[in-house]
Write an enzyme that holds these catalytic residues in place. Structure first.
Site, PDB file in Angstrom:
ATOM      1  N   HIS A  32       0.844  -1.202   0.000  1.00 58.75           N
ATOM      2  CA  HIS A  32       0.000   0.000   0.000  1.00 58.75           C
ATOM      3  C   HIS A  32       0.881   1.254   0.000  1.00 58.75           C
ATOM      4  O   HIS A  32       1.772   1.396   0.839  1.00 58.75           O
ATOM      5  CB  HIS A  32      -0.876  -0.044   1.253  1.00 58.75           C
ATOM      6  CG  HIS A  32      -1.923   1.020   1.338  1.00 58.75           C
ATOM      7  ND1 HIS A  32      -3.120   0.952   0.671  1.00 58.75           N
ATOM      8  CD2 HIS A  32      -1.958   2.184   2.040  1.00 58.75           C
ATOM      9  CE1 HIS A  32      -3.854   2.017   0.964  1.00 58.75           C
ATOM     10  NE2 HIS A  32      -3.172   2.788   1.781  1.00 58.75           N
ATOM     11  N   ASP A  34       0.749   5.317   0.242  1.00 57.13           N
ATOM     12  CA  ASP A  34      -0.054   6.470   0.645  1.00 57.13           C
ATOM     13  C   ASP A  34       0.534   7.738   0.042  1.00 57.13           C
ATOM     14  O   ASP A  34       1.559   8.244   0.508  1.00 57.13           O
ATOM     15  CB  ASP A  34      -0.083   6.571   2.173  1.00 57.13           C
ATOM     16  CG  ASP A  34      -0.977   5.508   2.782  1.00 57.13           C
ATOM     17  OD1 ASP A  34      -2.155   5.452   2.401  1.00 57.13           O
ATOM     18  OD2 ASP A  34      -0.491   4.722   3.622  1.00 57.13           O
ATOM     19  N   MET A  36       0.351  11.584  -0.561  1.00 60.95           N
ATOM     20  CA  MET A  36      -0.242  12.765   0.093  1.00 60.95           C
ATOM     21  C   MET A  36       0.410  14.023  -0.466  1.00 60.95           C
ATOM     22  O   MET A  36       1.615  14.048  -0.688  1.00 60.95           O
ATOM     23  CB  MET A  36      -0.012  12.690   1.602  1.00 60.95           C
ATOM     24  CG  MET A  36      -0.511  11.395   2.237  1.00 60.95           C
ATOM     25  SD  MET A  36      -0.357  11.464   4.028  1.00 60.95           S
ATOM     26  CE  MET A  36      -0.831   9.779   4.463  1.00 60.95           C
ATOM     27  N   ASP A 174      -8.548   0.866   6.440  1.00 61.76           N
ATOM     28  CA  ASP A 174      -7.260   1.565   6.445  1.00 61.76           C
ATOM     29  C   ASP A 174      -7.193   2.524   7.619  1.00 61.76           C
ATOM     30  O   ASP A 174      -7.925   3.512   7.668  1.00 61.76           O
ATOM     31  CB  ASP A 174      -7.124   2.332   5.118  1.00 61.76           C
ATOM     32  CG  ASP A 174      -5.743   2.927   4.916  1.00 61.76           C
ATOM     33  OD1 ASP A 174      -4.841   2.662   5.730  1.00 61.76           O
ATOM     34  OD2 ASP A 174      -5.579   3.662   3.919  1.00 61.76           O
TER      35      ASP A 174
HETATM   36  C1  DX5 Z   1      -3.708   7.227   6.493  1.00 60.49           C
HETATM   37  C2  DX5 Z   1      -3.251   6.212   5.474  1.00 60.49           C
HETATM   38  C3  DX5 Z   1      -3.078   4.825   6.027  1.00 60.49           C
HETATM   39  C4  DX5 Z   1      -2.099   4.728   7.162  1.00 60.49           C
HETATM   40  C5  DX5 Z   1      -2.191   3.428   7.867  1.00 60.49           C
HETATM   41  O1  DX5 Z   1      -3.910   8.443   5.840  1.00 60.49           O
HETATM   42  O2  DX5 Z   1      -4.177   6.118   4.422  1.00 60.49           O
HETATM   43  O3  DX5 Z   1      -2.739   3.927   4.986  1.00 60.49           O
HETATM   44  O4  DX5 Z   1      -0.799   4.881   6.724  1.00 60.49           O
HETATM   45  O5  DX5 Z   1      -1.235   3.459   8.877  1.00 60.49           O
HETATM   46  P1  DX5 Z   1      -1.513   2.922  10.338  1.00 60.49           P
HETATM   47  O6  DX5 Z   1      -1.693   1.448  10.196  1.00 60.49           O
HETATM   48  O7  DX5 Z   1      -0.293   3.308  11.056  1.00 60.49           O
HETATM   49  O8  DX5 Z   1      -2.766   3.596  10.834  1.00 60.49           O
HETATM   50 ZN    ZN Z   2      -3.863   4.452   2.921  1.00 63.21          ZN
END
Ligand code: DX5
Ligand code: ZN
Length: 218
Positions: A32, A34, A36, A174
């Site tokens: 996965h 992320d 941002m 998530d």
């Molecule tokens: C949050 C992300 C998640 C996050 C999950 O904005 O979309 O994917 O990284 O991380 P944990 O498991 O640490 O909550």
């Molecule tokens: Zn995520």
């Protein structure tokens, strides 16, 4: 059988490839990513070049979560960089139907994310078209946040809806997922578990972190 998609957000960014290799060795079902932009969410992470750099020699399915404004402008780049699936947030798409089909036309799988404050109705019309609903169990933007309990009924409602209408989308969760809560989240109806901190914080390493979540869920 549940699937696990460990989040690279919790990896050591100075050892990104080793972290990805450890997850693949630990039998992650997806990796996965992320993404941002510091606009839709406060945090900034990385762009498609990072996925492209990791792709060679790696047969993992890249599960790309776009937490950015105007995601339609970047879909082609993230697919070209090796994404298997692209998930976007409906809040930032003026024409969400067009964006979902834009993703599918590239050959990638399409996901839609629901924030804790966003109801299923926001994506209702597209449930038959998509491959995944990603239920955010924290507000997007940061790893390491606490799981929000009030998201559980939404997971159950989606599972019932999929069963009733024979829809094939995955239900991914998530945020704040760990071996301590995965069983009841699976019970609620989720089948894909995205986890960052709990995987990488495991004292025996990320492969053990994945195994612990799988064992707790099954
Ligand atoms: C949050 C992300 C998640 C996050 C999950 O904005 O979309 O994917 O990284 O991380 P944990 O498991 O640490 O909550
Ligand atoms: Zn995520």
């Amino acid at each position: 059988m549940i699937k696990i998609s460990p989040s690279m957000l919790a990896a050591d960014f100075g050892a990104f490839r080793q972290s990805a290799d450890a997850l693949v060795a630990g039998k992650a079902d997806y990796l996965h990513f992320d993404v941002m932009d510091g606009r839709y969410v406060p945090n900034i992470t990385f762009g498609p070049e990072l996925l492209r750099a990791l792709r060679p020699g790696m047969d993992a399915k890249f599960d790309t979560h776009l937490m950015i404004l105007e995601p339609d402008r970047y879909i082609a780049d993230f697919v070209a960089a090796g994404s298997y699936m692209i998930t976007v947030h409906p809040e930032v798409c003026y024409h969400i139907h067009r964006v979902v089909h834009q993703i599918k036309e590239t050959g990638a799988k399409a996901g839609l994310a629901l924030n804790p404050g966003t109801p299923i109705e926001a994506i209702e019309c597209l449930l038959p078209d998509i491959d995944r609903v990603l239920v955010m169990t924290v507000n997007p933007g940061f790893g390491g946040q606490k799981f929000i309990e009030s998201t559980l009924p939404k997971i159950t409602a989606l599972r019932e809806r999929a069963r009733r209408d024979n829809l094939s989308f995955e239900i991914a969760v998530d945020g704040g997922i760990s071996a301590a809560n995965v069983a009841r989240v699976a019970q609620a109806g989720a089948d894909v578990f995205i986890a960052g901190s709990s995987v990488f914080a495991h004292p025996d390493g990320p492969a053990a972190g994945i195994a612990a979540i799988r064992a707790a869920a099954e």
